[in-house]
Design a protein around this motif. Structure first.
Motif, mmCIF file in Angstrom:
data_model
loop_
_atom_site.group_PDB
_atom_site.id
_atom_site.type_symbol
_atom_site.label_atom_id
_atom_site.label_comp_id
_atom_site.label_asym_id
_atom_site.label_seq_id
_atom_site.Cartn_x
_atom_site.Cartn_y
_atom_site.Cartn_z
ATOM 1 N N LEU A 1 0.863 -1.058 -0.076
ATOM 2 C CA LEU A 1 -0.165 -0.021 0.171
ATOM 3 C C LEU A 1 0.886 1.293 -0.116
ATOM 4 C CD1 LEU A 1 -2.378 -1.138 2.821
ATOM 5 C CD2 LEU A 1 -3.005 -0.909 0.459
ATOM 6 N N ARG A 2 0.606 2.376 -0.567
ATOM 7 C CA ARG A 2 1.216 3.540 -0.530
ATOM 8 C C ARG A 2 1.188 4.361 0.765
ATOM 9 N NH1 ARG A 2 1.814 5.603 -6.078
ATOM 10 N NH2 ARG A 2 1.710 7.995 -5.178
ATOM 11 N N ASN A 3 1.684 5.199 1.107
ATOM 12 C CA ASN A 3 2.110 5.779 2.301
ATOM 13 C C ASN A 3 1.098 6.601 2.751
ATOM 14 O OD1 ASN A 3 4.408 4.258 3.271
ATOM 15 N ND2 ASN A 3 5.632 5.785 2.007
ATOM 16 N N ILE B 1 -18.771 8.675 4.299
ATOM 17 C CA ILE B 1 -18.192 8.222 3.372
ATOM 18 C C ILE B 1 -16.730 7.764 3.734
ATOM 19 C CG2 ILE B 1 -17.311 8.168 0.828
ATOM 20 C CD1 ILE B 1 -19.261 10.818 0.802
ATOM 21 N N THR B 2 -16.846 6.325 3.792
ATOM 22 C CA THR B 2 -15.471 5.421 4.120
ATOM 23 C C THR B 2 -15.062 4.484 3.161
ATOM 24 O OG1 THR B 2 -14.215 4.339 5.803
ATOM 25 C CG2 THR B 2 -16.581 3.507 5.584
ATOM 26 N N ASN B 3 -13.943 4.016 3.160
ATOM 27 C CA ASN B 3 -13.205 3.038 2.202
ATOM 28 C C ASN B 3 -12.806 1.888 2.902
ATOM 29 O OD1 ASN B 3 -13.570 3.989 -0.562
ATOM 30 N ND2 ASN B 3 -11.820 5.676 0.133
ATOM 31 N N VAL B 4 -12.964 0.499 2.178
ATOM 32 C CA VAL B 4 -12.466 -0.565 2.788
ATOM 33 C C VAL B 4 -10.929 -0.633 2.970
ATOM 34 C CG1 VAL B 4 -14.100 -2.231 2.719
ATOM 35 C CG2 VAL B 4 -12.556 -1.868 0.719
ATOM 36 N N SER B 5 -10.348 0.299 2.094
ATOM 37 C CA SER B 5 -8.649 0.472 2.419
ATOM 38 C C SER B 5 -8.401 1.933 2.662
ATOM 39 C CB SER B 5 -8.141 -0.086 1.335
ATOM 40 O OG SER B 5 -6.640 0.469 1.207
ATOM 41 N N ARG C 1 -5.516 0.316 -8.542
ATOM 42 C CA ARG C 1 -5.927 -1.183 -8.685
ATOM 43 C C ARG C 1 -6.927 -1.452 -7.442
ATOM 44 N NH1 ARG C 1 -3.631 -4.084 -4.771
ATOM 45 N NH2 ARG C 1 -1.546 -3.543 -3.971
ATOM 46 N N PRO C 2 -7.821 -2.327 -7.521
ATOM 47 C CA PRO C 2 -8.558 -2.682 -6.283
ATOM 48 C C PRO C 2 -7.745 -3.320 -5.262
ATOM 49 C CG PRO C 2 -9.246 -3.993 -8.282
ATOM 50 C CD PRO C 2 -8.114 -3.358 -8.593
ATOM 51 N N PRO C 3 -7.993 -3.054 -4.046
ATOM 52 C CA PRO C 3 -7.325 -3.671 -2.615
ATOM 53 C C PRO C 3 -7.223 -5.310 -2.900
ATOM 54 C CG PRO C 3 -9.308 -2.461 -2.283
ATOM 55 C CD PRO C 3 -9.300 -2.202 -3.570
ATOM 56 N N THR C 4 -6.381 -5.898 -2.364
ATOM 57 C CA THR C 4 -6.459 -7.205 -2.278
ATOM 58 C C THR C 4 -7.157 -7.591 -0.947
ATOM 59 O OG1 THR C 4 -4.582 -7.474 -0.731
ATOM 60 C CG2 THR C 4 -4.136 -7.485 -3.272
ATOM 61 N N ALA C 5 -7.377 -8.983 -0.894
ATOM 62 C CA ALA C 5 -8.288 -9.196 0.501
ATOM 63 C C ALA C 5 -7.467 -8.948 1.408
ATOM 64 C CB ALA C 5 -8.417 -10.662 0.451
ATOM 65 N N LYS C 6 -5.991 -9.141 1.580
ATOM 66 C CA LYS C 6 -5.283 -8.973 2.923
ATOM 67 C C LYS C 6 -5.283 -7.397 3.178
ATOM 68 C CE LYS C 6 -1.804 -11.622 2.251
ATOM 69 N NZ LYS C 6 -0.475 -11.717 2.400
ATOM 70 N N GLU C 7 -5.155 -6.559 2.057
ATOM 71 C CA GLU C 7 -5.510 -5.001 2.225
ATOM 72 C C GLU C 7 -6.694 -4.425 2.842
ATOM 73 O OE1 GLU C 7 -2.021 -4.025 -1.454
ATOM 74 O OE2 GLU C 7 -4.359 -3.992 -1.742
ATOM 75 N N MET C 8 -7.751 -5.220 2.358
ATOM 76 C CA MET C 8 -8.999 -4.843 2.841
ATOM 77 C C MET C 8 -9.315 -5.271 4.332
ATOM 78 S SD MET C 8 -11.675 -5.247 -0.308
ATOM 79 C CE MET C 8 -11.461 -6.946 -0.639
ATOM 80 N N ALA C 9 -8.572 -6.629 4.739
ATOM 81 C CA ALA C 9 -8.825 -6.852 6.182
ATOM 82 C C ALA C 9 -8.077 -5.924 7.137
ATOM 83 C CB ALA C 9 -7.932 -8.357 6.190
ATOM 84 N N VAL C 10 -6.868 -5.331 6.518
ATOM 85 C CA VAL C 10 -6.013 -4.442 7.603
ATOM 86 C C VAL C 10 -7.123 -3.147 7.507
ATOM 87 C CG1 VAL C 10 -4.238 -2.497 7.551
ATOM 88 C CG2 VAL C 10 -3.830 -5.215 7.020
ATOM 89 N N GLY C 11 -7.673 -2.807 6.446
ATOM 90 C CA GLY C 11 -8.631 -1.398 6.557
ATOM 91 C C GLY C 11 -9.935 -1.983 7.235
ATOM 92 N N MET C 12 -10.363 -3.038 7.320
ATOM 93 C CA MET C 12 -11.882 -3.206 7.882
ATOM 94 C C MET C 12 -11.634 -3.282 9.419
ATOM 95 S SD MET C 12 -14.291 -3.939 6.179
ATOM 96 C CE MET C 12 -15.307 -4.450 7.592
ATOM 97 N N SER D 1 -15.646 -4.884 -4.106
ATOM 98 C CA SER D 1 -14.520 -4.852 -3.147
ATOM 99 C C SER D 1 -15.073 -4.457 -1.887
ATOM 100 C CB SER D 1 -13.525 -3.758 -3.421
ATOM 101 O OG SER D 1 -12.867 -4.276 -4.606
ATOM 102 N N ALA D 2 -15.818 -3.450 -1.898
ATOM 103 C CA ALA D 2 -16.431 -2.843 -0.511
ATOM 104 C C ALA D 2 -17.353 -4.030 0.009
ATOM 105 C CB ALA D 2 -17.202 -1.709 -0.969
ATOM 106 N N ALA D 3 -18.103 -4.610 -0.706
ATOM 107 C CA ALA D 3 -19.133 -5.456 -0.418
ATOM 108 C C ALA D 3 -18.540 -6.676 0.089
ATOM 109 C CB ALA D 3 -20.076 -6.043 -1.455
ATOM 110 N N ASN D 4 -17.536 -7.309 -0.621
ATOM 111 C CA ASN D 4 -16.771 -8.459 -0.134
ATOM 112 C C ASN D 4 -16.201 -8.195 1.207
ATOM 113 O OD1 ASN D 4 -17.263 -10.907 -2.056
ATOM 114 N ND2 ASN D 4 -17.205 -9.279 -3.182
ATOM 115 N N GLY D 5 -15.349 -7.182 1.199
ATOM 116 C CA GLY D 5 -14.352 -6.685 2.334
ATOM 117 C C GLY D 5 -15.324 -6.569 3.460
ATOM 118 N N LEU D 6 -16.419 -5.942 3.356
ATOM 119 C CA LEU D 6 -17.264 -5.339 4.578
ATOM 120 C C LEU D 6 -18.217 -6.738 4.924
ATOM 121 C CD1 LEU D 6 -18.540 -3.035 5.958
ATOM 122 C CD2 LEU D 6 -20.439 -3.253 4.471
ATOM 123 N N LEU D 7 -18.419 -7.827 4.137
ATOM 124 C CA LEU D 7 -19.328 -9.148 4.338
ATOM 125 C C LEU D 7 -18.316 -10.048 4.615
ATOM 126 C CD1 LEU D 7 -22.357 -8.342 2.102
ATOM 127 C CD2 LEU D 7 -22.147 -7.720 4.393
#
Ligand code: URA
Length: 309
Positions: free
Chosen positions: A128-130, A185-189, A203-214, A235-241
């Motif tokens: 992920l970027r800084n 308004i929020t983002n999963v990453s 690019r869309p976040p990976t599952a691991k990136e979303m897991a951190v953001g979640m 991404s949002a739906a899968n990350g969230l649910l």
């Protein structure tokens, strides 16, 4: 099932350029986009499989590829399933302990924002970027919109949904009789997913990136206690649910649950931009919003009911 063929030549060239310019990562982004459209398999000929196999056994570090899970799996049959793009179950991202300070919702959200700023788990991923782009909006909101991740515009302005997708989202809010000040308004990453040689490409976040953001999204929602959540895109739906690459088409049209709060899944605003969508697609998104408005007992005019018909 839809199939798309790549020739060995395509892959050879991609692989060669990938070493220098990271084009293979772009291929993975492309495959993810196909996945979003509901494509579950792509066919590979023997040559293409050979190139991918060779890449997967290279000794050099290949964080993006490893992250996507492809490198761990030698291609043993003539197709790479959508699941193989999913993050490997290894290296699970553990839940973080976040101590939230403050009394009001605004103070508590600000406390989360401070912690997200120096998120060690996000840094540890190395993908992920800084620049952290936190959420915006009203911590007292009745609706929380959850997006995917900041893009280049969002990173530049340090605010989510300010690029073209954001303008679409503003239009959706306006049609609902709302402004950004009414919603959260929020983002999963919270960080823009990195790509080699990255300019304005995202690019869309990976599952691991979303897991951190979640870890943050969960706590944000716990603080805000909205009456309804809208997940914008796959991404949002899968990350969230906590789902694994389920297409938006399968998740729309019903209520889901997140920590006891009803969730409606709809298309990402950029999907409407990308596809130059017809009124049929716009209507589908609008019907999702009508459901949300109904859930919140918001007034709905006859004109609003008929949008995009
Ligand atoms: N797309 C998203 O999902 N989130 C943003 O913040 C911007 C674009």
């Amino acid at each position: 099932m839809q199939l798309r063929d790549f020739s060995a030549g395509d892959f050879s060239e991609l692989r060669y350029v990938a070493v220098v310019h990271g084009v293979l990562e772009n291929l993975i982004v492309f495959l993810r986009q196909e996945q979003e459209k509901g494509v579950t398999h792509v066919s590979l000929d023997e040559g293409a499989r050979h190139v991918l196999r060779e890449w997967s056994t290279r000794k050099a570090p290949k964080p993006q590829i490893r992250e996507m899970g492809i490198a761990k799996r030698p291609a043993i049959d003539a197709s790479v399933s959508a699941e193989s793009l999913e993050t490997s179950p290894e290296l699970p991202v553990r839940e973080m302990t976040l101590t939230i300070e403050g009394n009001s919702k605004a103070e508590r959200i600000a406390s989360l924002q401070r912690q997200a700023q120096n998120c060690p788990a996000a840094k540890a991923l190395g993908t992920l970027r800084n620049m952290m782009v936190f959420s915006v909006g009203n911590p007292e909101a009745r609706i929380v919109f959850v997006g995917e991740a900041p893009g280049s515009e969002e990173e530049r302005k340090k605010e989510p949904f300010v690029g073209p997708a954001g303008q679409k989202l503003d239009g959706i809010l306006k049609a609902m009789g709302l402004t950004r000040a009414d919603v959260y308004i929020t983002n999963v990453s919270k960080f823009r997913p990195a790509m080699p040689q990255q300019t304005t490409n995202n690019r869309p976040p990976t599952a691991k990136e979303m897991a951190v953001g979640m870890n943050y999204v969960r706590r944000e929602i716990e603080v805000i206690q909205p009456q309804c959540i809208v997940a914008l895109g796959g991404s949002a739906a899968n990350g969230l649910l906590g789902l694994n690459q389920v297409p938006v088409g399968e998740l729309r049209g019903k209520w889901h649950d997140f920590m006891g709060i009803p969730v409606r899944v709809t298309f990402h605003p950029s999907y409407l931009l990308r596809t130059q969508s017809s009124n049929t697609e716009k209507r589908k998104l609008w019907e999702d919003m009508l459901e949300v408005m109904g859930k919140l007992a918001m007034p709905i005019s006859e004109k609003q009911r008929g949008y995009f018909l």
